[in-house]
Design an enzyme around this catalytic site. Structure first.
Site, mmCIF file in Angstrom:
data_model
loop_
_atom_site.group_PDB
_atom_site.id
_atom_site.type_symbol
_atom_site.label_atom_id
_atom_site.label_comp_id
_atom_site.label_asym_id
_atom_site.label_seq_id
_atom_site.Cartn_x
_atom_site.Cartn_y
_atom_site.Cartn_z
ATOM 1 N N VAL A 20 -4.500 6.371 1.414
ATOM 2 C CA VAL A 20 -3.127 5.931 1.699
ATOM 3 C C VAL A 20 -2.403 5.466 0.434
ATOM 4 C CG1 VAL A 20 -3.371 5.283 4.127
ATOM 5 C CG2 VAL A 20 -3.897 3.614 2.354
ATOM 6 N N LYS A 22 -4.091 3.004 -1.932
ATOM 7 C CA LYS A 22 -4.552 1.673 -2.373
ATOM 8 C C LYS A 22 -4.673 1.597 -3.892
ATOM 9 C CE LYS A 22 -8.404 1.726 -0.094
ATOM 10 N NZ LYS A 22 -8.192 3.021 0.587
ATOM 11 N N THR A 23 -5.287 2.630 -4.486
ATOM 12 C CA THR A 23 -5.497 2.584 -5.933
ATOM 13 C C THR A 23 -4.157 2.608 -6.669
ATOM 14 O OG1 THR A 23 -7.550 3.808 -5.595
ATOM 15 C CG2 THR A 23 -6.777 3.610 -7.841
ATOM 16 N N VAL A 24 -3.246 3.432 -6.168
ATOM 17 C CA VAL A 24 -1.931 3.527 -6.815
ATOM 18 C C VAL A 24 -1.198 2.181 -6.716
ATOM 19 C CG1 VAL A 24 0.349 4.612 -6.628
ATOM 20 C CG2 VAL A 24 -1.724 6.025 -6.555
ATOM 21 N N LYS A 44 -13.253 -3.533 -7.942
ATOM 22 C CA LYS A 44 -13.411 -2.662 -6.764
ATOM 23 C C LYS A 44 -14.889 -2.726 -6.396
ATOM 24 C CE LYS A 44 -12.742 1.554 -4.591
ATOM 25 N NZ LYS A 44 -11.695 2.093 -3.757
ATOM 26 N N THR A 48 -16.928 5.497 -4.298
ATOM 27 C CA THR A 48 -17.711 6.650 -3.843
ATOM 28 C C THR A 48 -16.925 7.921 -4.144
ATOM 29 O OG1 THR A 48 -16.786 6.627 -1.615
ATOM 30 C CG2 THR A 48 -18.748 5.279 -1.982
ATOM 31 N N ASP A 57 -11.086 5.760 -9.411
ATOM 32 C CA ASP A 57 -10.308 4.551 -9.124
ATOM 33 C C ASP A 57 -10.444 3.546 -10.265
ATOM 34 O OD1 ASP A 57 -9.745 5.742 -6.735
ATOM 35 O OD2 ASP A 57 -10.584 4.160 -5.470
ATOM 36 N N GLY A 119 -9.963 -2.763 -2.126
ATOM 37 C CA GLY A 119 -11.053 -2.576 -1.168
ATOM 38 C C GLY A 119 -11.513 -1.127 -1.151
ATOM 39 N N GLY A 121 -11.622 2.136 1.636
ATOM 40 C CA GLY A 121 -11.183 2.542 2.971
ATOM 41 C C GLY A 121 -10.305 1.458 3.579
HETATM 42 N N1 LIG Z 1 3.137 6.626 -4.909
HETATM 43 C C1 LIG Z 1 2.402 7.682 -5.273
HETATM 44 N N2 LIG Z 1 2.842 8.545 -6.222
HETATM 45 C C2 LIG Z 1 2.114 9.617 -6.598
HETATM 46 N N3 LIG Z 1 0.898 9.915 -6.093
HETATM 47 C C3 LIG Z 1 0.391 9.111 -5.153
HETATM 48 C C4 LIG Z 1 1.119 7.959 -4.697
HETATM 49 N N4 LIG Z 1 0.351 7.337 -3.778
HETATM 50 C C5 LIG Z 1 -0.779 8.053 -3.646
HETATM 51 N N5 LIG Z 1 -0.760 9.116 -4.473
HETATM 52 C C6 LIG Z 1 -1.826 10.129 -4.595
HETATM 53 O O1 LIG Z 1 -2.436 10.261 -3.322
HETATM 54 C C7 LIG Z 1 -3.854 10.261 -3.424
HETATM 55 C C8 LIG Z 1 -4.432 9.060 -2.686
HETATM 56 O O2 LIG Z 1 -4.020 7.863 -3.338
HETATM 57 P P1 LIG Z 1 -5.069 6.715 -3.693
HETATM 58 O O3 LIG Z 1 -4.303 5.615 -4.355
HETATM 59 O O4 LIG Z 1 -6.227 7.277 -4.441
HETATM 60 O O5 LIG Z 1 -5.522 6.311 -2.210
HETATM 61 P P2 LIG Z 1 -6.689 5.316 -1.742
HETATM 62 O O6 LIG Z 1 -7.024 4.441 -2.913
HETATM 63 O O7 LIG Z 1 -6.107 4.560 -0.589
HETATM 64 O O8 LIG Z 1 -7.822 6.187 -1.305
HETATM 65 C C9 LIG Z 1 -4.175 10.285 -4.923
HETATM 66 O O9 LIG Z 1 -4.332 11.603 -5.349
HETATM 67 C C10 LIG Z 1 -2.935 9.663 -5.532
HETATM 68 O O10 LIG Z 1 -2.767 10.089 -6.844
HETATM 69 MG MG LIG Z 2 -8.768 4.143 -3.986
#
Ligand SMILES: Nc1ncnc2c1ncn2[C@@H]1O[C@H](COP(=O)(O)OP(=O)(O)O)[C@@H](O)[C@H]1O
Ligand SMILES: [Mg+2]
Length: 222
Positions: A20, A22-24, A44, A48, A57, A119, A121
């Site tokens: 969703v 989270k990392t971004v 973190k 995985t 991440d 976190g 998931g």
């Molecule tokens: N605001 C954003 N702008 C560009 N790419 C995004 C954005 N949010 C998520 N993504 C992309 O979507 C995917 C999932 O985001 P991520 O942050 O890794 O999710 P999570 O940490 O919740 O699993 C990644 O490839 C990330 O680069």
């Molecule tokens: Mg993540």
């Protein structure tokens, strides 16, 4: 379990699910704090899916925060398969130790002015067979930032997550909708309003970002 003493102020970024953003969002929060001149630690509990392509991440969190932490210091447990942490650990013949996670987060916080934790998931993902992400969030004691999707289905997922957080006594600092579309539809506008009203939460939004260029990211202050 009594919450760990907080060496530095922090946030715990969770979400309604995996992928969703989270990392971004954690990266944007870390970047914002670093831009204010703070030494930012990132954390973190487990990563995985290392076997999958793309930046990990812990690497994105380190790049955004400017932290000099090692992979090990950011994410004490790292596994190849894209599985729930409890399973990824079991497949490696291990079990994630909650005390090691608490210690690692405390150590990271002690060396910084602020800490941004991500976190794995959602809140009810098991880190071990008896220890959920929500248990770690409670033990660390940082307010939650809940990352959610903008579109259809998000009201239910967001309200379920808010209910789960509050049932465990966790403080919710904000819900962050990600990515907020350039031209939001009526559904997306209504989701934002309905989540704020029914969820009784502060709601922020992050647009689609160029992840290669953190200097182009808008700040997010929680
Ligand atoms: N605001 C954003 N702008 C560009 N790419 C995004 C954005 N949010 C998520 N993504 C992309 O979507 C995917 C999932 O985001 P991520 O942050 O890794 O999710 P999570 O940490 O919740 O699993 C990644 O490839 C990330 O680069
Ligand atoms: Mg993540």
């Amino acid at each position: 379990m009594v919450a760990a003493p907080q060496d530095a102020p922090g946030v715990f970024v969770t979400g309604t699910s995996t992928e969703v953003g989270k990392t971004v969002v954690a990266a944007v929060l870390a970047r914002t704090l670093a831009e204010e001149g703070k030494r930012v630690a990132v954390f973190k509990p487990a990563v995985t899916g290392l076997e999958e392509e793309g930046e990990t991440d812990h690497a994105l969190l380190r790049r955004a925060s400017g932290s000099g932490q090692s992979d090990e210091e950011i994410a004490p447990y790292r596994y190849q398969p894209p599985a729930s942490p409890h399973l990824a650990a079991a497949l490696a013949g291990e079990e994630i130790d909650p005390e090691r996670l608490r210690q690692a987060a405390r150590t990271a916080a002690a060396q910084a002015d602020a800490i941004v934790c991500e976190g794995v998931g959602g809140l009810l993902v098991p880190l071990s067979p008896t220890y959920l992400v929500r248990d770690l969030a409670a033990d660390l004691g940082y307010p939650l930032v809940i990352v959610v999707s903008p579109g259809l289905g998000t009201i239910n997922h967001t309200l379920l997550t808010l209910e789960s957080a509050r049932a465990a006594g966790l403080e919710v600092a904000a819900v962050v909708i990600n990515p907020w579309p350039e031209e939001p539809s009526e559904i997306e506008h209504d989701n934002r309003k309905t989540i704020a009203e029914l969820g009784q939460a502060r709601v922020e939004a992050i647009p689609h970002l160029d992840l290669t260029d953190p200097s182009s990211w808008p700040p997010l202050r929680i």
